[in-house]
Design a protein around this motif. Structure first.
Motif, PDB file in Angstrom:
ATOM      1  N   ALA A   1      10.592  -1.970   8.140  1.00 18.45           N
ATOM      2  CA  ALA A   1      10.335  -0.757   7.104  1.00 18.45           C
ATOM      3  C   ALA A   1      11.179   0.875   7.046  1.00 18.45           C
ATOM      4  CB  ALA A   1       9.140  -0.383   7.841  1.00 18.45           C
ATOM      5  N   LYS A   2      11.662   0.815   8.587  1.00 16.91           N
ATOM      6  CA  LYS A   2      12.364   2.380   8.649  1.00 16.91           C
ATOM      7  C   LYS A   2      13.660   1.649   7.983  1.00 16.91           C
ATOM      8  CE  LYS A   2      11.631   5.665  10.933  1.00 16.91           C
ATOM      9  NZ  LYS A   2      11.325   6.831   9.769  1.00 16.91           N
ATOM     10  N   GLN A   3      14.452   1.312   8.270  1.00 16.53           N
ATOM     11  CA  GLN A   3      15.737   0.710   6.571  1.00 16.53           C
ATOM     12  C   GLN A   3      15.221   0.736   5.729  1.00 16.53           C
ATOM     13  OE1 GLN A   3      17.827  -2.956   8.898  1.00 16.53           O
ATOM     14  NE2 GLN A   3      18.506  -1.316   9.969  1.00 16.53           N
ATOM     15  N   THR A   4      14.318   0.192   5.030  1.00 15.58           N
ATOM     16  CA  THR A   4      13.583  -0.584   3.608  1.00 15.58           C
ATOM     17  C   THR A   4      12.831   0.747   2.960  1.00 15.58           C
ATOM     18  OG1 THR A   4      12.019  -2.122   4.214  1.00 15.58           O
ATOM     19  CG2 THR A   4      14.748  -2.425   4.017  1.00 15.58           C
ATOM     20  N   VAL A   5      11.682   1.156   3.817  1.00 15.31           N
ATOM     21  CA  VAL A   5      11.258   2.293   2.826  1.00 15.31           C
ATOM     22  C   VAL A   5      11.393   3.827   3.058  1.00 15.31           C
ATOM     23  CG1 VAL A   5       8.538   3.404   3.160  1.00 15.31           C
ATOM     24  CG2 VAL A   5       9.235   0.095   3.492  1.00 15.31           C
ATOM     25  N   PRO A   6      11.336   4.618   1.839  1.00 14.22           N
ATOM     26  CA  PRO A   6      11.439   5.752   1.976  1.00 14.22           C
ATOM     27  C   PRO A   6      10.238   5.810   2.218  1.00 14.22           C
ATOM     28  CG  PRO A   6      11.229   5.400   0.015  1.00 14.22           C
ATOM     29  CD  PRO A   6      11.170   3.867   0.280  1.00 14.22           C
ATOM     30  N   HIS A   7      10.066   6.551   3.613  1.00 14.35           N
ATOM     31  CA  HIS A   7       9.745   7.108   4.604  1.00 14.35           C
ATOM     32  C   HIS A   7       9.439   9.020   4.427  1.00 14.35           C
ATOM     33  CE1 HIS A   7       9.325   4.015   6.623  1.00 14.35           C
ATOM     34  NE2 HIS A   7       8.142   3.942   7.677  1.00 14.35           N
ATOM     35  N   PHE A   8       8.143   9.481   3.622  1.00 18.10           N
ATOM     36  CA  PHE A   8       8.259  11.035   3.556  1.00 18.10           C
ATOM     37  C   PHE A   8       7.129  10.988   4.692  1.00 18.10           C
ATOM     38  CE2 PHE A   8       6.135  10.893   0.022  1.00 18.10           C
ATOM     39  CZ  PHE A   8       5.038  12.093  -0.230  1.00 18.10           C
ATOM     40  N   TYR A   9       6.946  12.339   5.139  1.00 20.73           N
ATOM     41  CA  TYR A   9       5.772  13.064   5.931  1.00 20.73           C
ATOM     42  C   TYR A   9       4.828  14.233   5.564  1.00 20.73           C
ATOM     43  CZ  TYR A   9       8.654   9.574   8.767  1.00 20.73           C
ATOM     44  OH  TYR A   9       9.075   9.030   8.912  1.00 20.73           O
ATOM     45  N   LEU A  10       3.743  14.171   5.781  1.00 15.22           N
ATOM     46  CA  LEU A  10       3.067  15.220   5.592  1.00 15.22           C
ATOM     47  C   LEU A  10       2.056  15.834   6.905  1.00 15.22           C
ATOM     48  CD1 LEU A  10       1.859  14.231   1.645  1.00 15.22           C
ATOM     49  CD2 LEU A  10       3.474  16.303   2.078  1.00 15.22           C
ATOM     50  N   ARG A  11       1.587  17.236   7.121  1.00 16.41           N
ATOM     51  CA  ARG A  11       1.201  17.204   8.408  1.00 16.41           C
ATOM     52  C   ARG A  11      -0.186  18.169   7.960  1.00 16.41           C
ATOM     53  NH1 ARG A  11       5.322  15.013  11.580  1.00 16.41           N
ATOM     54  NH2 ARG A  11       6.930  15.799  10.648  1.00 16.41           N
ATOM     55  N   ARG A  12      -0.709  17.990   9.045  1.00 16.90           N
ATOM     56  CA  ARG A  12      -2.464  19.496   8.534  1.00 16.90           C
ATOM     57  C   ARG A  12      -3.082  19.172  10.054  1.00 16.90           C
ATOM     58  NH1 ARG A  12      -3.911  20.802   3.595  1.00 16.90           N
ATOM     59  NH2 ARG A  12      -5.065  22.141   5.483  1.00 16.90           N
ATOM     60  N   ASP A  13      -3.205  20.614  10.218  1.00 17.92           N
ATOM     61  CA  ASP A  13      -4.323  20.710  11.382  1.00 17.92           C
ATOM     62  C   ASP A  13      -5.800  20.792  10.932  1.00 17.92           C
ATOM     63  OD1 ASP A  13      -2.734  21.094  12.737  1.00 17.92           O
ATOM     64  OD2 ASP A  13      -2.574  22.637  13.047  1.00 17.92           O
ATOM     65  N   ILE A  14      -6.817  19.891  10.975  1.00 17.96           N
ATOM     66  CA  ILE A  14      -7.803  19.784  11.315  1.00 17.96           C
ATOM     67  C   ILE A  14      -9.032  20.102  12.339  1.00 17.96           C
ATOM     68  CG2 ILE A  14     -10.043  17.717  10.233  1.00 17.96           C
ATOM     69  CD1 ILE A  14      -7.318  15.997   9.392  1.00 17.96           C
ATOM     70  N   GLN A  15     -10.218  20.927  11.537  1.00 15.72           N
ATOM     71  CA  GLN A  15     -10.830  21.338  12.794  1.00 15.72           C
ATOM     72  C   GLN A  15     -12.279  20.639  13.156  1.00 15.72           C
ATOM     73  OE1 GLN A  15     -12.301  25.606  12.281  1.00 15.72           O
ATOM     74  NE2 GLN A  15     -10.025  26.077  11.865  1.00 15.72           N
ATOM     75  N   LEU A  16     -12.023  20.002  14.572  1.00 21.02           N
ATOM     76  CA  LEU A  16     -14.022  19.389  14.572  1.00 21.02           C
ATOM     77  C   LEU A  16     -14.408  19.419  15.092  1.00 21.02           C
ATOM     78  CD1 LEU A  16     -11.395  16.310  16.187  1.00 21.02           C
ATOM     79  CD2 LEU A  16     -11.796  16.271  14.033  1.00 21.02           C
ATOM     80  N   ASP A  17     -14.306  20.555  15.379  1.00 22.44           N
ATOM     81  CA  ASP A  17     -16.107  21.586  16.360  1.00 22.44           C
ATOM     82  C   ASP A  17     -17.184  20.526  14.808  1.00 22.44           C
ATOM     83  OD1 ASP A  17     -14.655  23.521  17.722  1.00 22.44           O
ATOM     84  OD2 ASP A  17     -13.864  23.633  16.103  1.00 22.44           O
ATOM     85  N   ALA A  18     -17.731  21.064  14.041  1.00 22.63           N
ATOM     86  CA  ALA A  18     -18.026  20.112  12.459  1.00 22.63           C
ATOM     87  C   ALA A  18     -18.571  18.933  12.773  1.00 22.63           C
ATOM     88  CB  ALA A  18     -18.129  20.580  11.676  1.00 22.63           C
ATOM     89  N   LEU A  19     -17.697  17.933  13.006  1.00 25.80           N
ATOM     90  CA  LEU A  19     -17.548  16.841  13.467  1.00 25.80           C
ATOM     91  C   LEU A  19     -18.710  16.356  15.229  1.00 25.80           C
ATOM     92  CD1 LEU A  19     -15.092  14.250  12.305  1.00 25.80           C
ATOM     93  CD2 LEU A  19     -16.325  13.941  14.770  1.00 25.80           C
TER      94      LEU A  19
ATOM     95  N   ALA B   1       3.056  14.988  -3.888  1.00 22.59           N
ATOM     96  CA  ALA B   1       1.988  16.073  -4.680  1.00 22.59           C
ATOM     97  C   ALA B   1       0.750  15.387  -3.837  1.00 22.59           C
ATOM     98  CB  ALA B   1       1.608  16.235  -6.096  1.00 22.59           C
ATOM     99  N   LEU B   2       0.490  13.961  -4.659  1.00 20.89           N
ATOM    100  CA  LEU B   2      -0.905  12.718  -4.669  1.00 20.89           C
ATOM    101  C   LEU B   2      -0.689  12.654  -3.349  1.00 20.89           C
ATOM    102  CD1 LEU B   2      -2.273  10.565  -5.993  1.00 20.89           C
ATOM    103  CD2 LEU B   2      -0.554   9.220  -5.725  1.00 20.89           C
ATOM    104  N   GLY B   3       0.241  12.923  -2.323  1.00 20.56           N
ATOM    105  CA  GLY B   3      -0.190  11.565  -0.822  1.00 20.56           C
ATOM    106  C   GLY B   3      -0.827  13.994  -0.195  1.00 20.56           C
ATOM    107  N   ALA B   4      -0.235  14.769  -0.638  1.00 22.67           N
ATOM    108  CA  ALA B   4      -0.532  15.806  -0.015  1.00 22.67           C
ATOM    109  C   ALA B   4      -2.380  16.222  -0.761  1.00 22.67           C
ATOM    110  CB  ALA B   4      -0.403  17.475  -1.048  1.00 22.67           C
ATOM    111  N   GLU B   5      -2.355  15.208  -2.587  1.00 19.53           N
ATOM    112  CA  GLU B   5      -4.386  15.167  -2.487  1.00 19.53           C
ATOM    113  C   GLU B   5      -4.855  14.252  -1.346  1.00 19.53           C
ATOM    114  OE1 GLU B   5      -6.073  14.488  -6.680  1.00 19.53           O
ATOM    115  OE2 GLU B   5      -4.142  14.518  -6.445  1.00 19.53           O
ATOM    116  N   LEU B   6      -4.176  13.410  -1.441  1.00 16.62           N
ATOM    117  CA  LEU B   6      -5.119  12.522  -0.286  1.00 16.62           C
ATOM    118  C   LEU B   6      -5.670  12.341   0.875  1.00 16.62           C
ATOM    119  CD1 LEU B   6      -6.214   9.307   0.471  1.00 16.62           C
ATOM    120  CD2 LEU B   6      -3.588   8.791   0.990  1.00 16.62           C
TER     121      LEU B   6
END
Length: 430
Positions: free
Chosen positions: A222-240, A409-414
């Motif tokens: 997977a690490k050798q053949t799949v072109p990974h990129f990474y998206l990060r977000r902080d999520i506030q959980l108080d309501a949940l 952009a599609l990953g960010a939307e997800l």
């Protein structure tokens, strides 16, 4: 002619397994559907059922034998009118360096090299031959794929090869060469080199079981053949957290207790429906866009992990997802999952937050298009919409994405859809 019972391929990726326990003995009569033995694969312990009716004439592979290759004969089944005298092989333990073969009860027993592995025809199909026929063919340099068998179901037997020589044997069609398959890439120094480095240090060698070998191979690939990129977000959980407490109080009489992970599964399943182009997997020369949200969830077990799949997760209630996840996790830890329960899916979740990990990057499990790494929810200072400083429970998540399947952009939307679902949890019930 006695029928060989072969080591089955209990999953598409299985190449070998451990014959854990026989549930029948020599002389027992079996019918189609009877459980004969338990086989351990790299993922699970599964029961193996008889396909034909008959009497167990010989058990060729003993309890606890490891590394038994798929399509290796593990037992011999006698049909009506046959006896043990009809068996053309005298078995030896799987670990023995040499096997003992007998031509028949009337022939002397001789020691020889093990019968060659079951051959394959040019089209990749298996050629069925008795162990004795395979050994004779190997000694004479014959290609079994070119010989027509006279035994039951076209099986090649001793008589079919005994009178042939390499010069008068039929010629088999040349097998097509594999094209476009890359050579395996080195994943570090070999064992001898590593042992040399640590020769003067005290250590214990730990043998890799089938699961650990599979994990190592798949993640290296997977690490050798799949072109990974990474998206990060902080999520506030108080309501949940507040909503979860309210629901759990109402569900308490039913014995249901929802976890934060249950909400994450639901949020991801709905997000895949809200951003359908991201609900895709890589299929070599194309992508497959799935309609249902089949979400895999990593479950840590002794010596490795499973990723059982919650199918049609977008259609299930939180309580149904919670019950199903608990059942899959329990059976995963007992290695009792069937292959269809941990294969498939388009998206995975790996949650190390309960272990105190703030954030991490997960490795994509091919052919999935993405995996969400979930960290712990911790109290942090945040700036509210009104500009005021406040304290909130914040969870850091990282979405690892296969760039062949999902663009930035599609990953960010997800990821934004996942965040919105978790920060407004009541909308997940609508």
């Amino acid at each position: 002619m006695p029928i060989e019972i072969l080591m089955p391929a209990l999953s598409p990726t299985m190449e070998e397994g451990t014959l854990a326990k026989w549930l029948v003995k020599e002389g027992d009569t079996v019918s189609s559907g009877d459980v004969m033995c338990e086989i351990e694969t790299d993922k699970a312990t599964m029961e193996f059922e008889a396909v034909d009716e008959g009497v167990i004439g010989k058990i060729l592979i003993s309890d606890g034998s490891e590394g038994v290759k798929v399509n290796t004969a593990i037992a011999v089944l006698l049909e009506d009118g046959e006896s043990a005298d009809d068996i053309d092989q005298s078995p030896a333990p799987a670990a023995a360096p040499k096997e003992v073969e007998a031509e028949a009860a009337t022939a002397p027993v001789e020691k020889s090299a093990p019968a060659p592995a079951a051959p394959a025809a040019a089209d990749g199909s298996r050629v069925f031959a008795s162990p004795l026929a395979r050994r004779i063919a190997a000694d004479k340099g014959l290609d079994l794929a070119s010989i027509k068998g006279s035994g039951p179901r076209g099986r090649i037997v001793k008589a079919d090869v005994e009178g042939l020589s390499k010069s008068n044997a039929p010629k088999a069609a040349a097998a097509p060469e594999a094209a476009g398959k890359p050579a395996p890439m080195a994943a570090g120094p070999d064992a001898d080199a590593v042992l040399k480095i640590y020769a003067d240090r005290e250590f214990e060698e730990v043998k890799l079981d089938g699961m650990r070998k599979t994990i190592a191979a798949r993640l290296t690939e997977a690490k050798q053949t799949v072109p990974h990129f990474y998206l990060r977000r902080d999520i506030q959980l108080d309501a949940l957290m507040a909503f979860r407490a309210q629901l759990n109080k109402q569900l308490e009489p039913r014995g249901v207790k929802l976890s934060v992970n249950d909400f994450i599964i639901k949020a991801c399943a709905l997000a895949l429906q809200q951003v359908p182009d991201a609900n895709s997997v890589w299929a070599g020369d194309r992508t497959l866009k799935l309609k249902p949200s089949d979400v895999a969830v990593a479950v840590a077990i002794e010596g490795g992990l499973f990723t059982p799949v919650l199918k049609d997760a977008e259609m299930k209630s939180l309580s149904a997802l919670s019950a199903e996840m608990k059942d899959l996790a329990t059976r995963a830890r007992d290695r009792k999952l069937a292959p269809h329960e941990y294969q498939g899916g388009s998206f995975a979740i790996s949650n190390l937050g309960m272990m105190g990990i703030d954030n991490f990057d997960a490795v994509i499990n091919p052919p999935h298009g993405a995996i969400l790494a979930v960290g712990a929810g911790v109290k942090k200072p945040v700036v509210g919409a009104d500009g005021e400083l406040a304290i909130a429970t914040v969870m850091s998540v990282t979405l690892s994405v296969d760039h062949r399947v999902i663009d930035g952009a599609l990953g960010a939307e997800l990821l934004n859809a996942i965040k919105d679902n978790l920060e407004a949890p009541m909308t997940m019930l609508a």
